[in-house]
Design an enzyme around this catalytic site. Sequence first.
Site, PDB file in Angstrom:
ATOM      1  N   CYS A  30      -1.798  -7.467  -2.624  1.00  0.00           N
ATOM      2  CA  CYS A  30      -2.084  -6.762  -1.367  1.00  0.00           C
ATOM      3  C   CYS A  30      -0.786  -6.437  -0.628  1.00  0.00           C
ATOM      4  O   CYS A  30       0.018  -7.326  -0.324  1.00  0.00           O
ATOM      5  CB  CYS A  30      -3.000  -7.619  -0.501  1.00  0.00           C
ATOM      6  SG  CYS A  30      -3.198  -6.974   1.163  1.00  0.00           S
TER       7      CYS A  30
ATOM      8  N   HIS B 133      -6.639  -4.362   3.452  1.00  0.00           N
ATOM      9  CA  HIS B 133      -6.425  -5.617   4.198  1.00  0.00           C
ATOM     10  C   HIS B 133      -6.693  -5.223   5.642  1.00  0.00           C
ATOM     11  O   HIS B 133      -6.007  -4.328   6.181  1.00  0.00           O
ATOM     12  CB  HIS B 133      -4.985  -6.118   3.988  1.00  0.00           C
ATOM     13  CG  HIS B 133      -4.647  -7.378   4.743  1.00  0.00           C
ATOM     14  ND1 HIS B 133      -4.152  -8.514   4.126  1.00  0.00           N
ATOM     15  CD2 HIS B 133      -4.723  -7.676   6.065  1.00  0.00           C
ATOM     16  CE1 HIS B 133      -3.934  -9.448   5.040  1.00  0.00           C
ATOM     17  NE2 HIS B 133      -4.269  -8.963   6.225  1.00  0.00           N
TER      18      HIS B 133
ATOM     19  N   ASN C  99     -10.418   1.477  10.559  1.00  0.00           N
ATOM     20  CA  ASN C  99     -11.033   2.361   9.563  1.00  0.00           C
ATOM     21  C   ASN C  99     -11.642   1.455   8.495  1.00  0.00           C
ATOM     22  O   ASN C  99     -10.939   0.620   7.924  1.00  0.00           O
ATOM     23  CB  ASN C  99      -9.977   3.279   8.935  1.00  0.00           C
ATOM     24  CG  ASN C  99      -9.413   4.275   9.937  1.00  0.00           C
ATOM     25  OD1 ASN C  99     -10.145   4.798  10.765  1.00  0.00           O
ATOM     26  ND2 ASN C  99      -8.123   4.544   9.858  1.00  0.00           N
TER      27      ASN C  99
ATOM     28  N   CYS D 220      -0.514  -8.358   2.739  1.00  0.00           N
ATOM     29  CA  CYS D 220      -0.194  -9.783   2.519  1.00  0.00           C
ATOM     30  C   CYS D 220       1.289  -9.931   2.194  1.00  0.00           C
ATOM     31  O   CYS D 220       1.941 -10.879   2.651  1.00  0.00           O
ATOM     32  CB  CYS D 220      -1.043 -10.372   1.397  1.00  0.00           C
ATOM     33  SG  CYS D 220      -2.755 -10.735   1.860  1.00  0.00           S
TER      34      CYS D 220
ATOM     35  N   HIS E 299      -5.554  -0.494  14.138  1.00  0.00           N
ATOM     36  CA  HIS E 299      -4.537   0.463  14.583  1.00  0.00           C
ATOM     37  C   HIS E 299      -4.476   0.415  16.111  1.00  0.00           C
ATOM     38  O   HIS E 299      -5.514   0.520  16.773  1.00  0.00           O
ATOM     39  CB  HIS E 299      -4.914   1.897  14.187  1.00  0.00           C
ATOM     40  CG  HIS E 299      -4.917   2.185  12.724  1.00  0.00           C
ATOM     41  ND1 HIS E 299      -3.873   2.820  12.086  1.00  0.00           N
ATOM     42  CD2 HIS E 299      -5.842   1.941  11.764  1.00  0.00           C
ATOM     43  CE1 HIS E 299      -4.157   2.963  10.803  1.00  0.00           C
ATOM     44  NE2 HIS E 299      -5.353   2.436  10.576  1.00  0.00           N
TER      45      HIS E 299
ATOM     46  N   HIS F 163      -6.619 -12.755   4.346  1.00  0.00           N
ATOM     47  CA  HIS F 163      -6.909 -11.499   3.648  1.00  0.00           C
ATOM     48  C   HIS F 163      -8.405 -11.212   3.714  1.00  0.00           C
ATOM     49  O   HIS F 163      -9.212 -11.856   3.050  1.00  0.00           O
ATOM     50  CB  HIS F 163      -6.449 -11.551   2.191  1.00  0.00           C
ATOM     51  CG  HIS F 163      -6.779 -10.285   1.457  1.00  0.00           C
ATOM     52  ND1 HIS F 163      -5.930  -9.192   1.439  1.00  0.00           N
ATOM     53  CD2 HIS F 163      -7.891  -9.904   0.774  1.00  0.00           C
ATOM     54  CE1 HIS F 163      -6.502  -8.211   0.762  1.00  0.00           C
ATOM     55  NE2 HIS F 163      -7.695  -8.622   0.351  1.00  0.00           N
TER      56      HIS F 163
ATOM     57  N   HIS G 153      -6.950  -4.170   9.260  1.00  0.00           N
ATOM     58  CA  HIS G 153      -5.891  -3.910  10.237  1.00  0.00           C
ATOM     59  C   HIS G 153      -6.450  -3.076  11.380  1.00  0.00           C
ATOM     60  O   HIS G 153      -7.207  -2.131  11.159  1.00  0.00           O
ATOM     61  CB  HIS G 153      -4.694  -3.204   9.594  1.00  0.00           C
ATOM     62  CG  HIS G 153      -5.048  -2.003   8.779  1.00  0.00           C
ATOM     63  ND1 HIS G 153      -5.547  -2.100   7.497  1.00  0.00           N
ATOM     64  CD2 HIS G 153      -5.004  -0.688   9.051  1.00  0.00           C
ATOM     65  CE1 HIS G 153      -5.784  -0.896   7.026  1.00  0.00           C
ATOM     66  NE2 HIS G 153      -5.475  -0.010   7.960  1.00  0.00           N
TER      67      HIS G 153
HETATM   68  P1  5GP Z   1      -5.681   2.954   6.930  1.00  0.00           P
HETATM   69  O1  5GP Z   1      -5.563   4.344   6.373  1.00  0.00           O
HETATM   70  O2  5GP Z   1      -6.013   1.970   5.821  1.00  0.00           O
HETATM   71  O3  5GP Z   1      -6.575   2.804   8.112  1.00  0.00           O
HETATM   72  O4  5GP Z   1      -4.231   2.588   7.490  1.00  0.00           O
HETATM   73  C1  5GP Z   1      -3.195   2.186   6.672  1.00  0.00           C
HETATM   74  C2  5GP Z   1      -1.932   2.414   7.433  1.00  0.00           C
HETATM   75  O5  5GP Z   1      -0.885   1.716   6.794  1.00  0.00           O
HETATM   76  C3  5GP Z   1      -1.494   3.906   7.461  1.00  0.00           C
HETATM   77  O6  5GP Z   1      -1.417   4.339   8.813  1.00  0.00           O
HETATM   78  C4  5GP Z   1      -0.137   3.891   6.751  1.00  0.00           C
HETATM   79  O7  5GP Z   1       0.803   4.779   7.333  1.00  0.00           O
HETATM   80  C5  5GP Z   1       0.305   2.444   6.872  1.00  0.00           C
HETATM   81  N1  5GP Z   1       1.135   1.983   5.783  1.00  0.00           N
HETATM   82  C6  5GP Z   1       0.913   2.164   4.453  1.00  0.00           C
HETATM   83  N2  5GP Z   1       1.874   1.576   3.732  1.00  0.00           N
HETATM   84  C7  5GP Z   1       2.733   1.000   4.623  1.00  0.00           C
HETATM   85  C8  5GP Z   1       3.933   0.251   4.463  1.00  0.00           C
HETATM   86  O8  5GP Z   1       4.413  -0.035   3.364  1.00  0.00           O
HETATM   87  N3  5GP Z   1       4.538  -0.186   5.603  1.00  0.00           N
HETATM   88  C9  5GP Z   1       4.039   0.097   6.846  1.00  0.00           C
HETATM   89  N4  5GP Z   1       4.721  -0.354   7.893  1.00  0.00           N
HETATM   90  N5  5GP Z   1       2.911   0.808   7.028  1.00  0.00           N
HETATM   91  C10 5GP Z   1       2.256   1.249   5.932  1.00  0.00           C
HETATM   92 ZN    ZN Z   2      -4.018  -8.875   2.133  1.00  0.00          ZN
END
Ligand code: 5GP
Ligand code: ZN
Length: 114
Positions: free
Chosen positions: A5, A98, A87, A8, A102, A47, A100
């Site tokens: 992950c 994982h 999301n 993680c 925003h 996780h 998160h």
């Molecule tokens: P999701 O699309 O799953 O709601 O959000 C994932 C978020 O993780 C996206 O906004 C993307 O820009 C961010 N993200 C993806 N890979 C990385 C990374 O390696 N480092 C950081 N800091 N953010 C990441």
């Molecule tokens: Zn994770």
Amino acid sequence: MDANCLFCKIAAKKIPSKIVYEDSDIFAFEDISPQAPTHVLVCPRKHLASLNEATAEDQALIGKLHLVAAQLARERNLLEGYRTVFNNGPGAGQSVFHLHLHLLGGRQFRWPPG
Ligand code: 5GP
Ligand code: ZN
């Protein structure tokens, strides 16, 4: 920890990121592709792939994610308006599995989101 992950690995500092908050339950870091002047991802260390995997035992943890986001918003003077978003699932745009939260702020937001 899930060895495969991305988040993680960020929590374990095996992948670098700009961490802006951490405690024993939660870590938060700057999104690599910010969609607003503030774009922070607030994550549980535990996780959980998404909200769909959370159970009653995670109740306090889910609440704390929001309280940490609100604290960061206060510190950054975002009280004019900010957005907190989970999301959940590919249909909602989730790309990292994982959980998160925003935290987005520092610009005007529209409703409904895309
Ligand atoms: P999701 O699309 O799953 O709601 O959000 C994932 C978020 O993780 C996206 O906004 C993307 O820009 C961010 N993200 C993806 N890979 C990385 C990374 O390696 N480092 C950081 N800091 N953010 C990441
Ligand atoms: Zn994770």
